[in-house]
Write a protein that holds these residues in place. Structure first.
Motif, PDB file in Angstrom:
ATOM      1  N   VAL A   4       6.398  -4.770  -3.920  1.00 39.96           N
ATOM      2  CA  VAL A   4       5.423  -5.416  -2.994  1.00 39.96           C
ATOM      3  C   VAL A   4       6.661  -6.029  -1.906  1.00 39.96           C
ATOM      4  O   VAL A   4       7.499  -6.592  -2.521  1.00 39.96           O
ATOM      5  CB  VAL A   4       4.667  -6.455  -3.423  1.00 39.96           C
ATOM      6  CG1 VAL A   4       3.680  -7.266  -2.352  1.00 39.96           C
ATOM      7  CG2 VAL A   4       3.846  -5.864  -4.577  1.00 39.96           C
ATOM      8  N   THR A  46       7.915  -8.378   1.713  1.00 39.27           N
ATOM      9  CA  THR A  46       7.496  -9.518   2.087  1.00 39.27           C
ATOM     10  C   THR A  46       6.789  -9.294   3.480  1.00 39.27           C
ATOM     11  O   THR A  46       5.967 -10.283   4.045  1.00 39.27           O
ATOM     12  CB  THR A  46       8.767 -10.325   2.502  1.00 39.27           C
ATOM     13  OG1 THR A  46       8.442 -11.547   2.809  1.00 39.27           O
ATOM     14  CG2 THR A  46       9.760  -9.568   3.414  1.00 39.27           C
ATOM     15  N   THR A  89       2.366  -3.724   1.015  1.00 41.88           N
ATOM     16  CA  THR A  89       2.506  -5.095   1.778  1.00 41.88           C
ATOM     17  C   THR A  89       2.150  -6.354   0.995  1.00 41.88           C
ATOM     18  O   THR A  89       1.186  -6.280   0.400  1.00 41.88           O
ATOM     19  CB  THR A  89       2.154  -4.915   3.035  1.00 41.88           C
ATOM     20  OG1 THR A  89       2.290  -6.209   3.942  1.00 41.88           O
ATOM     21  CG2 THR A  89       0.655  -4.525   3.081  1.00 41.88           C
ATOM     22  N   SER A  90       2.556  -7.301   1.241  1.00 40.90           N
ATOM     23  CA  SER A  90       2.179  -8.521   0.632  1.00 40.90           C
ATOM     24  C   SER A  90       0.810  -9.145   1.293  1.00 40.90           C
ATOM     25  O   SER A  90       0.366 -10.252   1.173  1.00 40.90           O
ATOM     26  CB  SER A  90       3.239  -9.708   0.383  1.00 40.90           C
ATOM     27  OG  SER A  90       3.697  -9.912   1.764  1.00 40.90           O
ATOM     28  N   ALA A 117      -2.533  -3.739  -3.832  1.00 40.49           N
ATOM     29  CA  ALA A 117      -2.362  -4.285  -4.871  1.00 40.49           C
ATOM     30  C   ALA A 117      -3.486  -4.438  -5.942  1.00 40.49           C
ATOM     31  O   ALA A 117      -3.157  -4.429  -7.112  1.00 40.49           O
ATOM     32  CB  ALA A 117      -1.777  -5.679  -4.614  1.00 40.49           C
ATOM     33  N   ILE A 166       8.151  -7.575  -7.259  1.00 37.70           N
ATOM     34  CA  ILE A 166       7.755  -8.363  -6.236  1.00 37.70           C
ATOM     35  C   ILE A 166       8.999  -8.761  -5.433  1.00 37.70           C
ATOM     36  O   ILE A 166       9.985  -9.559  -6.021  1.00 37.70           O
ATOM     37  CB  ILE A 166       6.872  -9.636  -6.682  1.00 37.70           C
ATOM     38  CG1 ILE A 166       6.146  -9.160  -7.694  1.00 37.70           C
ATOM     39  CG2 ILE A 166       6.346 -10.404  -5.589  1.00 37.70           C
ATOM     40  CD1 ILE A 166       4.883  -8.417  -7.171  1.00 37.70           C
ATOM     41  N   CYS A 189       8.639 -12.169  -1.701  1.00 39.37           N
ATOM     42  CA  CYS A 189       7.280 -12.519  -0.913  1.00 39.37           C
ATOM     43  C   CYS A 189       6.919 -14.090  -1.183  1.00 39.37           C
ATOM     44  O   CYS A 189       7.534 -14.657  -1.991  1.00 39.37           O
ATOM     45  CB  CYS A 189       6.585 -11.645  -1.694  1.00 39.37           C
ATOM     46  SG  CYS A 189       6.564  -9.802  -1.559  1.00 39.37           S
ATOM     47  N   SER A 199       1.027 -15.932  -1.788  1.00 44.58           N
ATOM     48  CA  SER A 199       0.455 -14.697  -1.599  1.00 44.58           C
ATOM     49  C   SER A 199      -0.739 -14.362  -2.426  1.00 44.58           C
ATOM     50  O   SER A 199      -0.497 -14.253  -3.566  1.00 44.58           O
ATOM     51  CB  SER A 199       1.233 -13.530  -1.130  1.00 44.58           C
ATOM     52  OG  SER A 199       0.605 -12.274  -1.117  1.00 44.58           O
ATOM     53  N   VAL A 223      -1.836 -11.370  -2.871  1.00 45.00           N
ATOM     54  CA  VAL A 223      -1.324  -9.934  -3.427  1.00 45.00           C
ATOM     55  C   VAL A 223      -0.741 -10.341  -4.512  1.00 45.00           C
ATOM     56  O   VAL A 223      -0.834  -9.832  -5.756  1.00 45.00           O
ATOM     57  CB  VAL A 223      -0.381  -9.105  -2.271  1.00 45.00           C
ATOM     58  CG1 VAL A 223      -0.045  -7.968  -3.152  1.00 45.00           C
ATOM     59  CG2 VAL A 223      -1.431  -8.878  -1.310  1.00 45.00           C
ATOM     60  N   VAL A 224       0.287 -11.402  -4.697  1.00 49.59           N
ATOM     61  CA  VAL A 224       1.009 -11.575  -6.025  1.00 49.59           C
ATOM     62  C   VAL A 224      -0.014 -12.241  -6.975  1.00 49.59           C
ATOM     63  O   VAL A 224       0.193 -11.861  -8.117  1.00 49.59           O
ATOM     64  CB  VAL A 224       2.232 -12.560  -5.484  1.00 49.59           C
ATOM     65  CG1 VAL A 224       2.985 -13.132  -6.678  1.00 49.59           C
ATOM     66  CG2 VAL A 224       3.276 -12.082  -4.550  1.00 49.59           C
TER      67      VAL A 224
END
Length: 361
Positions: free
Chosen positions: A77, A79, A113-114, A123, A133, A136, A140, A142-143
């Motif tokens: 992933v 940033t 992408t995040s 994700a 990760i 990032c 986010s 996504v995280v």
């Protein structure tokens, strides 16, 4: 069709088709593709030759992943946009080291992408065995998604968290060394040029600026570790991106002013390059009139004129350590054991070149 891709489907070549051609069992053919160490080299060569002759390229990856409970893929992933992975020399070096470390494992890499792009969120939707990760925003979505999927994760250039492995470089010590170098050269009017995608663009208060990334915070702390005891209050500027054009705009904030600093500490070598370009356009000589220090020691640092004084981080070591930590976490999770987080801090080194010199009145 079976999960190994060897079921009987009319007109389709299967593992059994190859087994009949060679005169071995279907399992032996399967092992030729998935467990080559179980066969002699000669037998495996015969099986692969028969498969090639029949036009068979191998077991269906999706079916094999379902049978094995693994995908053979890890996510990375980033940033920013995926373009960043192919244009930033630090990112490309980091990703290259990961690929090299993973090559013997057979694991493939998927770049993510995040940014949450809406209905399709890779994700969330892509199958993977674990993820890195990389620098990032910790808030986010996504995280958060990857965490809720309970995947093995490794944080790189992020604030360490107890439950996941992390790999960082000693940004604070490196930044401190660069700032102390300028102080020791007699500079007292020092500028800071920061990078960021979020927050204000322009001259900012270095004690109040919101820093949205681990490396930004650590480097600011390191600079202040050296500047504050020397009684130096730096003038700080924040640019509005990470590319060279953003760096040029940020450099003008510090250099196109009557009280310009005599030295500038830059968040990265790319930013320092932008400072060198704007200094040349304004007739400011480096290092005679202005000292400039970068961070990263990417290949650009030695190529520009004058060659950059910078802080070296070992990108190759960071990539290898991140890949190794993730494969370890994946292996531990597969056997149902407790994943033991590793927290790795890699050293940095000050590299003195031609862009810094003693202060001259």
């Amino acid at each position: 069709m079976s999960v190994e891709g060897g079921g009987d489907v009319a007109g389709r070549v299967t593992l059994q088709t190859i087994a009949d051609r060679v005169g071995v069992s279907r399992m032996t053919v399967s092992n030729a593709f998935s467990k080559p160490d179980q066969l002699s080299a000669a037998l495996r060569a015969r099986i692969l030759a028969a498969a090639d002759e029949l036009g068979y390229v191998g077991p269906d990856p999706a079916a094999r992943a379902l049978a094995k409970g693994t995908t053979g893929t890890i996510g990375i992933v980033l940033t920013s946009s995926l373009r960043y992975a192919f244009t930033d020399q630090v990112a490309t070096g980091f990703l290259g080291a990961i690929a090299e470390q993973l090559a013997p494992t057979g694991l493939a890499i998927t770049l993510l992408t995040s940014w949450d792009s809406g209905a399709i969120v890779p994700a969330r939707d892509l199958a993977m065995d674990g993820a890195l990760i990389y620098s990032c925003d910790p808030t986010s979505s996504v995280v958060d998604i990857l965490s809720r999927r309970k995947l093995p994760l490794v944080y790189v250039d992020q604030d360490p968290v107890p439950e996941y492995s992390s790999v960082n470089v000693d940004d604070r010590a490196g930044a401190r060394a660069a700032a102390q170098h300028l102080v020791d050269l007699g500079h007292r009017e020092i500028g800071l040029l920061l990078s960021g995608l979020h927050g204000p663009f322009g001259i900012v208060d270095p004690t109040r600026i919101p820093l949205d990334a681990h490396a930004s915070r650590q480097r600011m702390l390191g600079w202040q570790d050296a500047l504050r005891p020397a009684g130096i209050t730096p003038v700080a500027a924040r640019q509005d991106g990470k590319d060279l054009e953003s760096a040029r705009r940020g450099a003008r904030l510090l250099l196109d002013r009557p009280d310009r600093p005599t030295a500038i500490l830059c968040f990265s070598d790319v930013i320092a390059h932008g400072v060198l370009q704007i200094a040349a356009e304004l007739g400011i000589r480096v290092p005679d009139d202005l000292s400039v220090a970068g961070f990263d020691d990417n290949p650009l640092a030695a190529r520009v004129t004058p060659a950059l004084t910078t802080v070296r981080q070992d990108i190759e070591a960071k990539g290898r350590a991140a890949a190794a930590a993730l494969t370890t976490a994946i292996a531990q999770s597969r056997v149902g054991g407790t994943v033991t987080p590793q927290h790795i801090l890699l050293p940095t080194d000050l590299v003195i070149r031609d862009s810094t010199a003693p202060f001259r009145r």
